[in-house]
Design a protein around this motif. Structure first.
Motif, short mmCIF file in Angstrom:
data_model
loop_
_atom_site.label_atom_id
_atom_site.label_comp_id
_atom_site.label_asym_id
_atom_site.label_seq_id
_atom_site.Cartn_x
_atom_site.Cartn_y
_atom_site.Cartn_z
N MET A 112 0.86 -1.19 0.00
CA MET A 112 0.00 0.00 0.00
C MET A 112 0.89 1.23 0.00
O MET A 112 1.56 1.53 0.99
N LEU A 113 0.91 1.89 -1.14
CA LEU A 113 1.86 2.99 -1.35
C LEU A 113 1.11 4.32 -1.27
O LEU A 113 0.20 4.57 -2.05
N SER A 114 1.54 5.19 -0.35
CA SER A 114 0.75 6.40 -0.12
C SER A 114 1.28 7.62 -0.84
O SER A 114 0.52 8.47 -1.25
N PHE A 127 -11.91 15.04 -5.53
CA PHE A 127 -11.84 15.95 -4.37
C PHE A 127 -10.44 16.55 -4.23
O PHE A 127 -10.25 17.60 -3.67
N THR A 128 -9.44 15.81 -4.69
CA THR A 128 -8.06 16.30 -4.63
C THR A 128 -7.52 16.38 -6.05
O THR A 128 -8.15 15.88 -6.98
N ASN A 129 -6.34 16.96 -6.21
CA ASN A 129 -5.71 16.93 -7.53
C ASN A 129 -4.99 15.59 -7.71
O ASN A 129 -5.08 14.71 -6.86
N GLU A 130 -4.25 15.46 -8.80
CA GLU A 130 -3.64 14.16 -9.08
C GLU A 130 -2.21 14.04 -8.55
O GLU A 130 -1.48 13.12 -8.92
N ALA A 131 -1.81 14.99 -7.68
CA ALA A 131 -0.40 15.02 -7.25
C ALA A 131 0.07 13.70 -6.63
O ALA A 131 1.17 13.24 -6.90
N SER A 132 -0.80 13.09 -5.80
CA SER A 132 -0.34 11.87 -5.12
C SER A 132 -0.13 10.75 -6.13
O SER A 132 0.78 9.93 -5.99
N ILE A 133 -0.94 10.73 -7.17
CA ILE A 133 -0.79 9.68 -8.20
C ILE A 133 0.53 9.89 -8.94
O ILE A 133 1.29 8.94 -9.17
N GLU A 134 0.80 11.13 -9.27
CA GLU A 134 2.06 11.43 -9.96
C GLU A 134 3.26 11.04 -9.08
O GLU A 134 4.24 10.47 -9.56
N LYS A 135 3.12 11.29 -7.78
CA LYS A 135 4.22 10.94 -6.87
C LYS A 135 4.45 9.43 -6.79
O LYS A 135 5.59 8.98 -6.84
N VAL A 136 3.39 8.66 -6.70
CA VAL A 136 3.63 7.21 -6.59
C VAL A 136 4.21 6.66 -7.90
O VAL A 136 5.03 5.74 -7.88
N ARG A 137 3.82 7.25 -9.01
CA ARG A 137 4.43 6.82 -10.29
C ARG A 137 5.94 7.07 -10.25
O ARG A 137 6.73 6.22 -10.64
N GLU A 138 6.31 8.26 -9.77
CA GLU A 138 7.74 8.58 -9.72
C GLU A 138 8.48 7.69 -8.73
O GLU A 138 9.61 7.28 -8.96
N MET A 139 7.83 7.37 -7.62
CA MET A 139 8.46 6.48 -6.63
C MET A 139 8.70 5.11 -7.23
O MET A 139 9.73 4.48 -7.01
N ILE A 140 7.72 4.64 -7.97
CA ILE A 140 7.85 3.31 -8.57
C ILE A 140 9.01 3.31 -9.55
O ILE A 140 9.80 2.35 -9.60
N GLU A 141 9.16 4.40 -10.29
CA GLU A 141 10.32 4.46 -11.20
C GLU A 141 11.63 4.37 -10.42
O GLU A 141 12.57 3.73 -10.87
N TYR A 151 13.21 9.87 -1.09
CA TYR A 151 12.89 10.94 -0.13
C TYR A 151 12.41 12.23 -0.80
O TYR A 151 11.39 12.80 -0.42
N ASP A 152 13.16 12.68 -1.80
CA ASP A 152 12.83 13.96 -2.44
C ASP A 152 11.45 13.94 -3.09
O ASP A 152 10.79 14.98 -3.18
N ILE A 153 11.03 12.78 -3.54
CA ILE A 153 9.68 12.68 -4.11
C ILE A 153 8.66 12.68 -2.98
O ILE A 153 7.63 13.37 -3.05
N SER A 154 8.95 11.96 -1.92
CA SER A 154 8.01 11.86 -0.80
C SER A 154 7.65 13.21 -0.19
O SER A 154 6.53 13.40 0.25
N ILE A 155 8.63 14.10 -0.16
CA ILE A 155 8.34 15.37 0.53
C ILE A 155 7.71 16.42 -0.38
O ILE A 155 7.39 17.52 0.07
N ILE A 161 -10.84 -0.38 -10.35
CA ILE A 161 -9.37 -0.20 -10.24
C ILE A 161 -8.75 -0.02 -11.62
O ILE A 161 -9.08 -0.72 -12.57
N LYS A 162 -7.85 0.93 -11.71
CA LYS A 162 -7.08 1.13 -12.96
C LYS A 162 -5.66 0.59 -12.76
O LYS A 162 -5.05 0.87 -11.72
N ILE A 163 -5.18 -0.14 -13.76
CA ILE A 163 -3.84 -0.72 -13.63
C ILE A 163 -2.85 0.00 -14.54
O ILE A 163 -3.16 0.29 -15.70
N GLU A 164 -1.69 0.28 -14.02
CA GLU A 164 -0.60 0.82 -14.85
C GLU A 164 0.60 -0.12 -14.74
O GLU A 164 0.94 -0.56 -13.65
N GLN A 165 1.21 -0.39 -15.87
CA GLN A 165 2.33 -1.34 -15.90
C GLN A 165 3.65 -0.60 -16.09
O GLN A 165 3.76 0.24 -16.99
N PHE A 166 4.60 -0.89 -15.24
CA PHE A 166 5.95 -0.29 -15.38
C PHE A 166 6.90 -1.41 -15.78
O PHE A 166 7.14 -2.32 -14.99
N ASP A 167 7.44 -1.33 -16.99
CA ASP A 167 8.33 -2.41 -17.46
C ASP A 167 9.74 -1.91 -17.69
O ASP A 167 9.91 -0.81 -18.14
#
Ligand code: ATP
Ligand code: MG
Length: 391
Positions: A186-188, A217-231, A337-341, A385-391
């Motif tokens: 569970m990635l926040s 209700f919120t913008n998409e910032a958290s989604i963009e952050k988890v994508r970057e974390m996964i990278e 870290y830099d993405i998390s903050i 649920i929407k799935i995104e694949q990182f290869d």
């Protein structure tokens, strides 16, 4: 004189008895996919060799050694690797190459460390240490220091060959990703959950991710952050899937129908239920969070146990005994870290009560949940649920 091979050493997987072959094979696969992604076209083969794996570098790899090394240091299951020069198993050749190898670089003291796995080689390791050491001494005038040398000339006599090297590159240790089964993390978007995910990858689990957001209700910032974390985490595990869940419809119902102080716990129970359903579909055997005991209201022992009660699958919390500072240091080391903050709008920060319950009683939570169509709400969220694949 450029290294033409890299010797990769593993620690624990050598101890795994019957599973050893499987573990070695996984490590071999992971070395290959890591190099293909982060330092492509640098090797001709990766083979197994008596307690080590050996990467044979092509000419490009010999010239691009820095990029090969920086890719390899992220491979879980490898304790260290050593770029080495391969040579004939012949004493005179070994002496000549060792002298050449030790004639470069500024250092004052040295030692020679021979390992002889091939007993067919006629010279003992002690004799090799002495004779090679004497030749280096004579050629370079450096001092011998057995206890704390500045530089060590390693000689491995193994598999019909001799390997010479002076540098060991620390790996991650642990086990190869994929040997321990699959975990749904569970990635926040915060600091903790990517670090927790790293630790479980390092123990050999293949990790899939689930993220809950409150768009619109919120913008998409958290989604963009988890994508970057996964990278970022892809340096440890190349293929990763991310599952995005809309929490907003559930939050609406919870807000309207239940008592404010239990909101966080109720959201969390929905989250773990949804994650468990998804995990089962994907044959993951456990869930994972970045919880650390007492860090925030939802992470008291009482609240964690009430949250966990909603599911039957094990919920792993690798950071449970970590201090925030220890977690931050690791987040820096794995570069998340830099993405998390970066600022985001956390789904759980939305409509949070001023005074969340720190010791929720299960009885009270269950009676709040009676006001909701829990199963239906969970089904609905899973279906969307929407799935995104990182290869
Ligand atoms: P983190 O730094 O990981 O966000 P945190 O200190 O902010 O953790 P909480 O917000 O209480 O702590 O979250 C605890 C754990 O619950 C997180 O580590 C994560 O595993 C999970 N979690 C929280 N929010 C989400 C979310 N939006 N999507 C997925 N998992 C979440
Ligand atoms: Mg958080």
């Amino acid at each position: 004189m450029k290294p033409d091979v890299i010797l990769c050493h593993y620690g624990e997987i050598g101890l795994k008895g019957k599973n050893r072959g499987y573990f070695e094979k996984k490590l071999q696969e992971n070395l290959r996919s890591t190099l293909q992604r982060f330092s492509p076209e640098t090797f001709s083969s990766i083979g197994r060799m008596f307690g080590r794996l050996i990467i044979r570098l092509n000419e490009n790899g010999q010239n691009e050694l820095a990029s090969v090394k920086s890719a390899l240091k992220n491979v879980c299951g490898m304790v260290y690797c050593a770029p080495a020069i391969s040579a004939k198993q012949d004493k005179e050749t070994i002496i000549k190459l060792s002298v050449e190898l030790m004639s470069v670089g500024g250092y004052d003291s040295f030692r020679v460390t021979t390992r002889r796995t091939d007993k067919i080689f006629p010279v003992s390791k002690l004799k090799m240490n002495e004779d090679v050491g004497a030749a280096i001494l004579e050629a370079t005038g450096k001092k011998v220091n057995l206890k704390q040398p500045d530089k060590t000339c390693y000689i491995d006599i193994v598999d019909g060959k001799a390997f010479l090297y002076t540098e060991r590159i620390q790996g991650q240790g642990g086990l190869p990703v994929g040997v321990s089964g699959k975990v749904m993390s569970m990635l926040s978007g915060g600091i903790d959950s990517p670090v927790a995910s790293y630790y479980i990858m390092k123990r050999g689990a293949a990790v899939s991710f689930i993220h809950f957001h409150s768009v619109p209700f919120t913008n998409e910032a958290s989604i963009e952050k988890v994508r970057e974390m996964i990278e970022k985490l892809q340096v440890f595990q190349q293929r990763i899937s991310l599952h995005l869940v809309e929490l907003a419809p559930i939050q609406k119902e919870v807000m309207v129908l239940t008592s404010e102080k239990y909101r966080i716990i109720l959201y969390r129970r929905f989250m773990v239920r949804i994650a468990e359903k998804l995990a089962k579909k994907q044959r993951a055997v456990a869930l994972l969070t970045g919880d650390s005991l007492g860090q925030v209201a939802s992470q008291t022992l009482e609240n964690m146990s009430v949250i966990e009660e909603a599911i039957s699958m094990p919920l792993l919390r690798p950071l449970i005994g970590f201090d925030k500072l220890e977690i931050i240091n690791k987040a820096r080391a794995i570069d998340t870290y830099d993405i998390s903050i970066l600022p985001d709008q956390d789904c759980c920060a939305l409509f949070v009560p001023k005074h969340p319950a720190t010791k929720a009683r299960l009885k009270d939570i269950l009676s709040e949940e009676k006001k909701l169509k829990v199963d239906e709400m969970v089904q609905q969220a899973v279906a969307n649920i929407k799935i995104e694949q990182f290869d």
